[in-house]
Design a protein around this motif. Sequence first.
Motif, PDB file in Angstrom:
ATOM      1  N   VAL A 122       5.956   0.144 -11.620  1.00 39.47           N
ATOM      2  CA  VAL A 122       5.453   0.734 -12.858  1.00 39.47           C
ATOM      3  C   VAL A 122       4.538   1.894 -12.478  1.00 39.47           C
ATOM      4  O   VAL A 122       4.005   1.950 -11.372  1.00 39.47           O
ATOM      5  N   ALA A 123       4.344   2.817 -13.415  1.00 38.42           N
ATOM      6  CA  ALA A 123       3.507   3.996 -13.160  1.00 38.42           C
ATOM      7  C   ALA A 123       2.536   4.192 -14.313  1.00 38.42           C
ATOM      8  O   ALA A 123       2.818   3.808 -15.457  1.00 38.42           O
ATOM      9  N   SER A 124       1.402   4.792 -14.023  1.00 37.86           N
ATOM     10  CA  SER A 124       0.411   5.049 -15.063  1.00 37.86           C
ATOM     11  C   SER A 124       0.057   6.525 -15.199  1.00 37.86           C
ATOM     12  O   SER A 124      -0.804   6.881 -15.991  1.00 37.86           O
ATOM     13  N   ALA A 125       0.724   7.390 -14.424  1.00 38.98           N
ATOM     14  CA  ALA A 125       0.471   8.830 -14.523  1.00 38.98           C
ATOM     15  C   ALA A 125       1.785   9.568 -14.704  1.00 38.98           C
ATOM     16  O   ALA A 125       2.718   9.384 -13.923  1.00 38.98           O
ATOM     17  N   VAL A 126       1.862  10.387 -15.745  1.00 43.28           N
ATOM     18  CA  VAL A 126       3.067  11.180 -16.033  1.00 43.28           C
ATOM     19  C   VAL A 126       2.676  12.656 -16.004  1.00 43.28           C
ATOM     20  O   VAL A 126       1.873  13.107 -16.827  1.00 43.28           O
ATOM     21  N   GLU A 156       0.836  -1.200   0.000  1.00 43.97           N
ATOM     22  CA  GLU A 156       0.000   0.000   0.000  1.00 43.97           C
ATOM     23  C   GLU A 156       0.867   1.244   0.000  1.00 43.97           C
ATOM     24  O   GLU A 156       0.573   2.238  -0.656  1.00 43.97           O
ATOM     25  N   LYS A 157       1.970   1.194   0.713  1.00 43.36           N
ATOM     26  CA  LYS A 157       2.875   2.328   0.755  1.00 43.36           C
ATOM     27  C   LYS A 157       3.442   2.611  -0.626  1.00 43.36           C
ATOM     28  O   LYS A 157       3.561   3.738  -1.059  1.00 43.36           O
ATOM     29  N   ALA A 158       3.796   1.554  -1.395  1.00 47.73           N
ATOM     30  CA  ALA A 158       4.354   1.733  -2.728  1.00 47.73           C
ATOM     31  C   ALA A 158       3.347   2.380  -3.668  1.00 47.73           C
ATOM     32  O   ALA A 158       3.706   3.168  -4.522  1.00 47.73           O
ATOM     33  N   GLN A 159       2.057   2.043  -3.495  1.00 49.17           N
ATOM     34  CA  GLN A 159       1.042   2.600  -4.362  1.00 49.17           C
ATOM     35  C   GLN A 159       0.855   4.094  -4.141  1.00 49.17           C
ATOM     36  O   GLN A 159       0.394   4.792  -5.026  1.00 49.17           O
ATOM     37  N   LYS A 160       1.221   4.597  -2.979  1.00 48.13           N
ATOM     38  CA  LYS A 160       0.974   5.996  -2.672  1.00 48.13           C
ATOM     39  C   LYS A 160       2.153   6.905  -3.017  1.00 48.13           C
ATOM     40  O   LYS A 160       2.005   8.115  -3.056  1.00 48.13           O
ATOM     41  N   GLN A 161       3.322   6.329  -3.243  1.00 41.95           N
ATOM     42  CA  GLN A 161       4.481   7.172  -3.461  1.00 41.95           C
ATOM     43  C   GLN A 161       4.560   7.651  -4.907  1.00 41.95           C
ATOM     44  O   GLN A 161       3.907   7.116  -5.800  1.00 41.95           O
ATOM     45  N   SER A 162       5.349   8.681  -5.123  1.00 39.77           N
ATOM     46  CA  SER A 162       5.577   9.212  -6.454  1.00 39.77           C
ATOM     47  C   SER A 162       7.068   9.460  -6.635  1.00 39.77           C
ATOM     48  O   SER A 162       7.824   9.492  -5.662  1.00 39.77           O
ATOM     49  N   ILE A 163       7.480   9.629  -7.880  1.00 36.10           N
ATOM     50  CA  ILE A 163       8.878   9.873  -8.204  1.00 36.10           C
ATOM     51  C   ILE A 163       8.957  11.166  -8.989  1.00 36.10           C
ATOM     52  O   ILE A 163       8.227  11.352  -9.971  1.00 36.10           O
ATOM     53  N   CYS A 164       9.825  12.068  -8.566  1.00 36.84           N
ATOM     54  CA  CYS A 164       9.929  13.383  -9.211  1.00 36.84           C
ATOM     55  C   CYS A 164      11.386  13.689  -9.540  1.00 36.84           C
ATOM     56  O   CYS A 164      12.282  13.432  -8.728  1.00 36.84           O
ATOM     57  N   ILE A 194       1.768   4.647  -8.813  1.00 33.63           N
ATOM     58  CA  ILE A 194       2.821   3.638  -8.872  1.00 33.63           C
ATOM     59  C   ILE A 194       2.358   2.340  -8.215  1.00 33.63           C
ATOM     60  O   ILE A 194       1.761   2.357  -7.145  1.00 33.63           O
ATOM     61  N   THR A 195       2.650   1.240  -8.885  1.00 29.34           N
ATOM     62  CA  THR A 195       2.335  -0.079  -8.352  1.00 29.34           C
ATOM     63  C   THR A 195       3.525  -1.009  -8.547  1.00 29.34           C
ATOM     64  O   THR A 195       4.424  -0.731  -9.334  1.00 29.34           O
ATOM     65  N   ASP A 196       3.496  -2.120  -7.836  1.00 28.00           N
ATOM     66  CA  ASP A 196       4.556  -3.111  -7.964  1.00 28.00           C
ATOM     67  C   ASP A 196       4.477  -3.781  -9.338  1.00 28.00           C
ATOM     68  O   ASP A 196       3.408  -4.198  -9.771  1.00 28.00           O
ATOM     69  N   ALA A 197       5.617  -3.878 -10.010  1.00 26.97           N
ATOM     70  CA  ALA A 197       5.641  -4.449 -11.364  1.00 26.97           C
ATOM     71  C   ALA A 197       5.193  -5.906 -11.381  1.00 26.97           C
ATOM     72  O   ALA A 197       4.656  -6.387 -12.386  1.00 26.97           O
ATOM     73  N   SER A 198       5.393  -6.620 -10.281  1.00 27.17           N
ATOM     74  CA  SER A 198       5.024  -8.037 -10.252  1.00 27.17           C
ATOM     75  C   SER A 198       3.518  -8.241 -10.251  1.00 27.17           C
ATOM     76  O   SER A 198       3.036  -9.334 -10.547  1.00 27.17           O
ATOM     77  N   TYR A 199       2.737  -7.188  -9.919  1.00 30.62           N
ATOM     78  CA  TYR A 199       1.286  -7.305  -9.902  1.00 30.62           C
ATOM     79  C   TYR A 199       0.648  -6.859 -11.213  1.00 30.62           C
ATOM     80  O   TYR A 199      -0.565  -6.852 -11.349  1.00 30.62           O
ATOM     81  N   LEU A 200       1.474  -6.473 -12.196  1.00 22.48           N
ATOM     82  CA  LEU A 200       0.959  -5.938 -13.450  1.00 22.48           C
ATOM     83  C   LEU A 200       0.325  -7.037 -14.289  1.00 22.48           C
ATOM     84  O   LEU A 200       0.923  -8.097 -14.504  1.00 22.48           O
ATOM     85  N   GLN A 201      -0.890  -6.780 -14.766  1.00 21.85           N
ATOM     86  CA  GLN A 201      -1.581  -7.715 -15.642  1.00 21.85           C
ATOM     87  C   GLN A 201      -1.509  -7.197 -17.081  1.00 21.85           C
ATOM     88  O   GLN A 201      -1.674  -6.012 -17.330  1.00 21.85           O
TER      89      GLN A 201
END
Length: 232
Positions: A92-96, A48-56, A158-165
């Motif tokens: 992986v990320a889905s918002a840029v 859950e923590k990984a899903q909330k973080q962002s990279i700038c 951002i989500t964990d790459a291992s959970y990507l479908q």
Amino acid sequence: MAKLNRYGVTTPLEFADKKESWVRSRFPLPTVQTWRELNGIPCIDTSEKAQKQSICTSRSFGEMVGDFDTLKTSVADFAASCANKLRGQHSVASAVTVFILSNRFREDLPQYCNGTTITLETPTSDTIEITAAATKALRAIYREGILYKKAGVILGDITDASYLQRNLFDALRNRPERNLLMEGIDRLNHHYGLKTIRLAAEGGAKPLWRPKSEHKSGNYLSDLSDILTIRI
């Protein structure tokens, strides 16, 4: 902790050996969670923590930039750095998001700041995809006649790459091969130095927008040419 000492507990091992009921009857929840962690019981939901973080990645330019092409190279460079960090944490990320700002200290010049976000259909850490999205976002907010002092790229959702479908309607048909390409680029850059392999959109090694560094300290521990010389 002084309260633990009063109960004769002076080491983490002594604390971990106590019964949970003993800890719960004497201490608040954070201390109970510490006891659980010491005994191998996870109390923090790291996914859950990984899903909330962002990279700038953002920089103030060494010289103000007015033309789109030069500004685009800075945004492409920042997008590539964000993508590299994203892969480094296996996410992986889905918002840029891209933002640009003029020089607020130059009141004699026109002022402007703006930002926008592109949402990707398939979360990714692919440098090419992320850079393309960042360039598209920049085109949407760029305004001629402005001298820009700063720009930045933020990756979100951002989500964990291992959970990507996999997406059946994914526009990128060769995604597995592209992932291998990114891994190969990362290995080369790790071995030969950061930015050894980079996209053409990122420009040359020393672009005009690069922050000035004439007065920065030397790399005394990692660069032989910067080792201090002491005369006795």
